[in-house]
Write an enzyme that holds these catalytic residues in place. Structure first.
Site, mmCIF file in Angstrom:
data_model
loop_
_atom_site.group_PDB
_atom_site.id
_atom_site.type_symbol
_atom_site.label_atom_id
_atom_site.label_comp_id
_atom_site.label_asym_id
_atom_site.label_seq_id
_atom_site.Cartn_x
_atom_site.Cartn_y
_atom_site.Cartn_z
ATOM 1 N N ASN A 89 0.802 -1.221 0.000
ATOM 2 C CA ASN A 89 0.000 0.000 0.000
ATOM 3 C C ASN A 89 0.842 1.281 0.000
ATOM 4 O O ASN A 89 0.360 2.324 -0.449
ATOM 5 C CB ASN A 89 -0.925 -0.042 1.234
ATOM 6 C CG ASN A 89 -1.508 1.302 1.573
ATOM 7 O OD1 ASN A 89 -2.498 1.733 0.978
ATOM 8 N ND2 ASN A 89 -0.880 2.013 2.513
ATOM 9 N N TYR A 164 3.278 8.415 -11.646
ATOM 10 C CA TYR A 164 2.324 7.711 -10.776
ATOM 11 C C TYR A 164 1.471 6.729 -11.593
ATOM 12 O O TYR A 164 1.281 5.572 -11.197
ATOM 13 C CB TYR A 164 1.460 8.762 -10.093
ATOM 14 C CG TYR A 164 0.526 8.256 -9.023
ATOM 15 C CD1 TYR A 164 0.991 7.925 -7.753
ATOM 16 C CD2 TYR A 164 -0.846 8.153 -9.260
ATOM 17 C CE1 TYR A 164 0.121 7.495 -6.759
ATOM 18 C CE2 TYR A 164 -1.716 7.725 -8.278
ATOM 19 C CZ TYR A 164 -1.232 7.391 -7.025
ATOM 20 O OH TYR A 164 -2.104 6.967 -6.045
HETATM 21 P P1 NAD Z 1 -0.825 8.549 2.564
HETATM 22 O O1 NAD Z 1 0.212 9.465 2.028
HETATM 23 O O2 NAD Z 1 -1.821 9.079 3.542
HETATM 24 O O3 NAD Z 1 -0.128 7.288 3.242
HETATM 25 C C1 NAD Z 1 0.925 6.610 2.610
HETATM 26 C C2 NAD Z 1 1.811 6.011 3.680
HETATM 27 O O4 NAD Z 1 2.905 5.372 3.029
HETATM 28 C C3 NAD Z 1 2.405 7.086 4.617
HETATM 29 O O5 NAD Z 1 2.210 6.716 5.956
HETATM 30 C C4 NAD Z 1 3.875 7.103 4.230
HETATM 31 O O6 NAD Z 1 4.751 7.421 5.292
HETATM 32 C C5 NAD Z 1 4.090 5.676 3.730
HETATM 33 N N1 NAD Z 1 5.245 5.591 2.846
HETATM 34 C C6 NAD Z 1 5.570 6.441 1.828
HETATM 35 N N2 NAD Z 1 6.724 6.072 1.280
HETATM 36 C C7 NAD Z 1 7.153 4.961 1.949
HETATM 37 C C8 NAD Z 1 8.289 4.143 1.844
HETATM 38 N N3 NAD Z 1 9.244 4.388 0.945
HETATM 39 N N4 NAD Z 1 8.399 3.094 2.686
HETATM 40 C C9 NAD Z 1 7.458 2.851 3.624
HETATM 41 N N5 NAD Z 1 6.357 3.609 3.774
HETATM 42 C C10 NAD Z 1 6.215 4.649 2.945
HETATM 43 O O7 NAD Z 1 -1.529 7.898 1.297
HETATM 44 P P2 NAD Z 1 -2.981 7.202 1.146
HETATM 45 O O8 NAD Z 1 -3.894 8.207 0.581
HETATM 46 O O9 NAD Z 1 -3.347 6.480 2.379
HETATM 47 O O10 NAD Z 1 -2.663 6.163 -0.018
HETATM 48 C C11 NAD Z 1 -2.271 4.822 0.236
HETATM 49 C C12 NAD Z 1 -2.121 4.101 -1.088
HETATM 50 O O11 NAD Z 1 -3.341 4.179 -1.817
HETATM 51 C C13 NAD Z 1 -1.051 4.686 -2.001
HETATM 52 O O12 NAD Z 1 -0.403 3.657 -2.702
HETATM 53 C C14 NAD Z 1 -1.840 5.563 -2.946
HETATM 54 O O13 NAD Z 1 -1.179 5.738 -4.161
HETATM 55 C C15 NAD Z 1 -3.107 4.741 -3.090
HETATM 56 N N6 NAD Z 1 -4.291 5.516 -3.500
HETATM 57 C C16 NAD Z 1 -4.851 6.443 -2.658
HETATM 58 C C17 NAD Z 1 -5.992 7.126 -3.058
HETATM 59 C C18 NAD Z 1 -6.682 8.148 -2.153
HETATM 60 O O14 NAD Z 1 -7.682 8.728 -2.572
HETATM 61 N N7 NAD Z 1 -6.211 8.366 -0.937
HETATM 62 C C19 NAD Z 1 -6.545 6.885 -4.314
HETATM 63 C C20 NAD Z 1 -5.942 5.936 -5.139
HETATM 64 C C21 NAD Z 1 -4.823 5.255 -4.706
#
Ligand code: NAD
Length: 253
Positions: A89, A164
């Site tokens: 994730n 992305y």
């Molecule tokens: P977020 O930024 O709130 O959380 C992401 C987490 O990943 C953070 O806690 C961050 O510290 C951690 N992280 C980042 N780089 C890292 C690394 N190198 N090693 C370990 N941890 C790491 O993001 P989110 O909105 O919760 O999104 C989570 C996933 O869902 C992501 O892959 C994002 O692309 C995907 N996504 C989110 C949405 C949305 O609407 N929020 C939509 C589509 C996809």
């Protein structure tokens, strides 16, 4: 797979969707290995998992670093004595146009650093964690294993997100390849592509901008972290599901 007592690694579990997935799984009795870059965020997630009724431990690791990921999976197996799945994730964005052209001039280009930073975490990180999880599950001889990659609506090709979108398409391809390669060991895979989900980032948006986003969704509301968590759990729990992607986007695509 019955999630009760199963050992599942969730990357990027410190906040947002990762925390939502970890706590949802904890509510089903899973034993969570929560991975992130921030100890403080991880502590809060571990507390939330315990409050939901599951066991959880925190692991600091950068998913883009091979040595971190190898150590992570060794530590998880040493601590929990088993491994049944991983939810890939962790993800970042570094948005920008491929080229910005104005008044007959190139104003800017997506830099190689911008490109590489996203590829390193969102694609290479998924590759490394998927590889190490599969290797450990094979060594342990688990009866059943699951790998889920979190993609995005951006996999359809989203404006200003070359890096992305490429990574998020890539993680669906990895789920498809791994489904074929690992089926013989009863390791299943899948991807979930969330649309616009109501996370902190969206809550912080200006109300007008947030409203515009909502109006673009056919269901006229944002998704919640639990919708994504339930999709991931569906993949774990449904033993004829492998190699496919669930688009959890309110019909936005
Ligand atoms: P977020 O930024 O709130 O959380 C992401 C987490 O990943 C953070 O806690 C961050 O510290 C951690 N992280 C980042 N780089 C890292 C690394 N190198 N090693 C370990 N941890 C790491 O993001 P989110 O909105 O919760 O999104 C989570 C996933 O869902 C992501 O892959 C994002 O692309 C995907 N996504 C989110 C949405 C949305 O609407 N929020 C939509 C589509 C996809």
């Amino acid at each position: 797979m019955d999630l009760n007592q199963k050992v599942v690694v969730v990357t990027g579990a410190g906040r947002g969707l990762g925390r939502g997935i970890a706590t949802y799984f904890a509510g089903k009795g899973a034993r969570l290995a929560c991975v992130d870059l921030s100890q403080e965020d991880l502590n809060a997630t571990v507390a939330a998992c315990e409050a939901a009724g599951g066991e959880a431990r925190a692991y600091l690791a950068n998913v883009a670093k091979e040595e971190d990921v190898e150590k992570l999976f060794s530590d998880v197996v040493a601590d929990f004595g088993s491994l049944h799945g991983v939810v890939n994730n962790a993800g970042i964005t570094r948005d920008g146009l491929l080229v910005k052209y104005k008044d007959g001039e190139i104003v800017s280009k997506m830099s190689l650093q911008q490109w590489q930073a996203v590829i390193d975490v969102n694609l290479t990180g998924v590759f490394l964690c998927g590889r190490e999880a599969a290797a450990k599950m094979l060594e342990l001889g688990v009866e059943e294993g699951v790998i889920v990659n979190i993609s995005s609506l951006a996999r359809q090709g989203s404006f200003g997100q070359s890096n992305y979108a490429a990574a998020k398409t890539g993680v669906v391809a990895l789920a498809e390849v791994w489904a074929k390669e690992l089926a013989r060991y009863n390791i299943r895979t899948g991807a979930v592509a969330p649309g616009t989900i109501n996370t902190d980032m969206l809550a912080a948006m200006k109300p007008e901008a947030r409203e515009r986003l909502i109006q673009a969704v056919p269901l006229r509301r944002l998704g919640e972290a639990e919708h994504v968590a339930r999709s991931v759990a569906f993949i774990f729990e449904t033993d004829y599901f492998t190699g496919r992607c669930i688009d959890m986007d309110g019909g936005l695509r």
